[in-house]
Write a protein that holds these residues in place. Structure first.
Motif, PDB file in Angstrom:
ATOM      1  N   ASP A 241       6.926  23.073  10.147  1.00 38.65           N
ATOM      2  CA  ASP A 241       6.190  22.728  11.362  1.00 38.65           C
ATOM      3  C   ASP A 241       6.129  21.206  11.459  1.00 38.65           C
ATOM      4  O   ASP A 241       6.414  20.491  10.497  1.00 38.65           O
ATOM      5  N   ALA A 242       5.763  20.706  12.629  1.00 35.61           N
ATOM      6  CA  ALA A 242       5.809  19.266  12.892  1.00 35.61           C
ATOM      7  C   ALA A 242       4.952  18.470  11.905  1.00 35.61           C
ATOM      8  O   ALA A 242       5.375  17.419  11.412  1.00 35.61           O
ATOM      9  N   ALA A 243       3.769  18.959  11.593  1.00 32.74           N
ATOM     10  CA  ALA A 243       2.868  18.223  10.696  1.00 32.74           C
ATOM     11  C   ALA A 243       3.424  18.136   9.280  1.00 32.74           C
ATOM     12  O   ALA A 243       3.416  17.067   8.663  1.00 32.74           O
ATOM     13  N   SER A 244       3.921  19.253   8.749  1.00 34.36           N
ATOM     14  CA  SER A 244       4.452  19.206   7.377  1.00 34.36           C
ATOM     15  C   SER A 244       5.776  18.454   7.320  1.00 34.36           C
ATOM     16  O   SER A 244       6.073  17.778   6.330  1.00 34.36           O
ATOM     17  N   ALA A 245       6.569  18.509   8.384  1.00 37.09           N
ATOM     18  CA  ALA A 245       7.815  17.739   8.428  1.00 37.09           C
ATOM     19  C   ALA A 245       7.518  16.244   8.442  1.00 37.09           C
ATOM     20  O   ALA A 245       8.197  15.458   7.775  1.00 37.09           O
ATOM     21  N   ALA A 246       6.486  15.842   9.175  1.00 35.22           N
ATOM     22  CA  ALA A 246       6.098  14.428   9.214  1.00 35.22           C
ATOM     23  C   ALA A 246       5.564  13.971   7.858  1.00 35.22           C
ATOM     24  O   ALA A 246       5.888  12.872   7.387  1.00 35.22           O
ATOM     25  N   LYS A 247       4.785  14.816   7.218  1.00 37.01           N
ATOM     26  CA  LYS A 247       4.251  14.488   5.882  1.00 37.01           C
ATOM     27  C   LYS A 247       5.398  14.367   4.883  1.00 37.01           C
ATOM     28  O   LYS A 247       5.427  13.455   4.053  1.00 37.01           O
ATOM     29  N   ASP A 248       6.330  15.298   4.960  1.00 38.21           N
ATOM     30  CA  ASP A 248       7.522  15.284   4.111  1.00 38.21           C
ATOM     31  C   ASP A 248       8.330  14.004   4.348  1.00 38.21           C
ATOM     32  O   ASP A 248       8.796  13.360   3.403  1.00 38.21           O
ATOM     33  N   ALA A 249       8.470  13.615   5.602  1.00 36.72           N
ATOM     34  CA  ALA A 249       9.212  12.398   5.954  1.00 36.72           C
ATOM     35  C   ALA A 249       8.549  11.177   5.334  1.00 36.72           C
ATOM     36  O   ALA A 249       9.217  10.332   4.727  1.00 36.72           O
ATOM     37  N   ASP A 250       7.232  11.087   5.461  1.00 42.30           N
ATOM     38  CA  ASP A 250       6.522   9.942   4.883  1.00 42.30           C
ATOM     39  C   ASP A 250       6.709   9.878   3.370  1.00 42.30           C
ATOM     40  O   ASP A 250       6.933   8.804   2.807  1.00 42.30           O
ATOM     41  N   SER A 251       6.652  11.026   2.728  1.00 38.19           N
ATOM     42  CA  SER A 251       6.827  11.087   1.272  1.00 38.19           C
ATOM     43  C   SER A 251       8.228  10.656   0.856  1.00 38.19           C
ATOM     44  O   SER A 251       8.401   9.861  -0.079  1.00 38.19           O
ATOM     45  N   LEU A 252       9.241  11.176   1.531  1.00 34.96           N
ATOM     46  CA  LEU A 252      10.624  10.825   1.183  1.00 34.96           C
ATOM     47  C   LEU A 252      10.926   9.357   1.467  1.00 34.96           C
ATOM     48  O   LEU A 252      11.616   8.697   0.682  1.00 34.96           O
ATOM     49  N   LEU A 253      10.412   8.841   2.559  1.00 32.02           N
ATOM     50  CA  LEU A 253      10.628   7.423   2.859  1.00 32.02           C
ATOM     51  C   LEU A 253       9.956   6.545   1.807  1.00 32.02           C
ATOM     52  O   LEU A 253      10.482   5.494   1.437  1.00 32.02           O
ATOM     53  N   GLU A 254       8.831   7.000   1.289  1.00 25.76           N
ATOM     54  CA  GLU A 254       8.149   6.278   0.206  1.00 25.76           C
ATOM     55  C   GLU A 254       8.998   6.307  -1.068  1.00 25.76           C
ATOM     56  O   GLU A 254       9.189   5.275  -1.717  1.00 25.76           O
ATOM     57  N   VAL A 255       9.502   7.476  -1.419  1.00 25.77           N
ATOM     58  CA  VAL A 255      10.329   7.616  -2.621  1.00 25.77           C
ATOM     59  C   VAL A 255      11.520   6.661  -2.587  1.00 25.77           C
ATOM     60  O   VAL A 255      11.849   6.027  -3.587  1.00 25.77           O
ATOM     61  N   PHE A 256      12.149   6.559  -1.432  1.00 24.15           N
ATOM     62  CA  PHE A 256      13.350   5.727  -1.320  1.00 24.15           C
ATOM     63  C   PHE A 256      13.045   4.309  -0.808  1.00 24.15           C
ATOM     64  O   PHE A 256      13.945   3.598  -0.391  1.00 24.15           O
ATOM     65  N   ARG A 257      11.773   3.942  -0.873  1.00 25.64           N
ATOM     66  CA  ARG A 257      11.349   2.579  -0.530  1.00 25.64           C
ATOM     67  C   ARG A 257      11.793   2.179   0.882  1.00 25.64           C
ATOM     68  O   ARG A 257      12.291   1.089   1.105  1.00 25.64           O
ATOM     69  N   LEU A 258      11.598   3.098   1.805  1.00 27.18           N
ATOM     70  CA  LEU A 258      11.922   2.833   3.209  1.00 27.18           C
ATOM     71  C   LEU A 258      10.677   2.881   4.103  1.00 27.18           C
ATOM     72  O   LEU A 258      10.788   2.775   5.312  1.00 27.18           O
ATOM     73  N   SER A 259       9.507   3.045   3.499  1.00 27.03           N
ATOM     74  CA  SER A 259       8.275   3.186   4.283  1.00 27.03           C
ATOM     75  C   SER A 259       8.036   2.018   5.212  1.00 27.03           C
ATOM     76  O   SER A 259       7.570   2.197   6.336  1.00 27.03           O
ATOM     77  N   ASP A 260       8.358   0.817   4.740  1.00 29.86           N
ATOM     78  CA  ASP A 260       8.123  -0.362   5.571  1.00 29.86           C
ATOM     79  C   ASP A 260       9.054  -0.409   6.784  1.00 29.86           C
ATOM     80  O   ASP A 260       8.833  -1.173   7.717  1.00 29.86           O
ATOM     81  N   ARG A 261      10.068   0.430   6.793  1.00 26.77           N
ATOM     82  CA  ARG A 261      11.011   0.478   7.909  1.00 26.77           C
ATOM     83  C   ARG A 261      10.926   1.811   8.666  1.00 26.77           C
ATOM     84  O   ARG A 261      11.783   2.122   9.487  1.00 26.77           O
ATOM     85  N   ALA A 262       9.912   2.598   8.389  1.00 25.29           N
ATOM     86  CA  ALA A 262       9.787   3.949   8.954  1.00 25.29           C
ATOM     87  C   ALA A 262       9.890   3.978  10.474  1.00 25.29           C
ATOM     88  O   ALA A 262      10.380   4.951  11.041  1.00 25.29           O
TER      89      ALA A 262
END
Length: 177
Positions: free
Chosen positions: A89-110
């Motif tokens: 669902d949209a909420a869990s996909a967004a949460k998953d996206a934030d987590s993965l972007l954090e893992v790969f050090r891309l959060s600042d470019r999200a």
């Protein structure tokens, strides 16, 4: 031609081969991009080809050899979109996206567009997309091609961590080391 191999749940299977060896063709067949000319393949009991590809795609994450990104989507939108394609669902996909972007050090470019990334950042985004949606079968075609040594080590460590969590991984590489 004439390939036979078995993969086991919760393990990493690596196809090692230089350019032109057929590793990308094998990945393309297993992910339904190319039809097989003969033979059979099954993934988690689902036949590759006609009839089984929807079920295979629902449990799979794929990082192709060449980055396939949408120029007008942000990094977060990319990862969340593909997570939703896999049934999140949209909420869990967004949460998953934030987590993965954090893992790969891309959060600042999200909130940057995919078209604004360097080559290494595009690779990290492509791997993040493949990992979205908590897939149990991940296919990574040359995931570290064109990235620096530090990023290559980071990606390999993350693949090992995923494997320790029971995810089945198939990858291709031409790096003998």
């Amino acid at each position: 031609s004439g390939v036979t191999f078995g993969m086991f749940e919760g393990q990493i299977t690596c196809l090692l081969g230089q350019n032109g060896a057929g590793t990308t063709t094998m990945i393309s067949i297993l992910t339904g991009l190319f039809p097989q000319s003969e033979g059979d393949a099954t993934i988690y009991g689902h036949k590759v080809g006609k009839g089984g590809m929807d079920a295979i795609r629902a449990i799979s994450g794929v990082c192709p050899q060449h980055d396939v990104l949408f120029p007008h989507l942000t990094l977060r939108e990319h990862v969340a979109f593909f997570g939703q394609l896999k049934g999140r669902d949209a909420a869990s996909a967004a949460k998953d996206a934030d987590s993965l972007l954090e893992v790969f050090r891309l959060s600042d470019r999200a909130h940057h567009l995919g078209s604004e990334l360097s080559g290494g950042q595009k690779r990290k985004l492509s791997v993040s997309i493949a990992l979205s949606g908590s897939s149990k079968f991940i296919v990574l075609d040359e995931p570290t091609a064109g990235v620096d040594i530090e990023l290559r080590r980071q990606l390999w460590n993350y693949v090992i961590d995923l494997n320790r969590q029971g995810v089945t991984i198939m990858l291709t590489t031409h790096y003998l080391e």
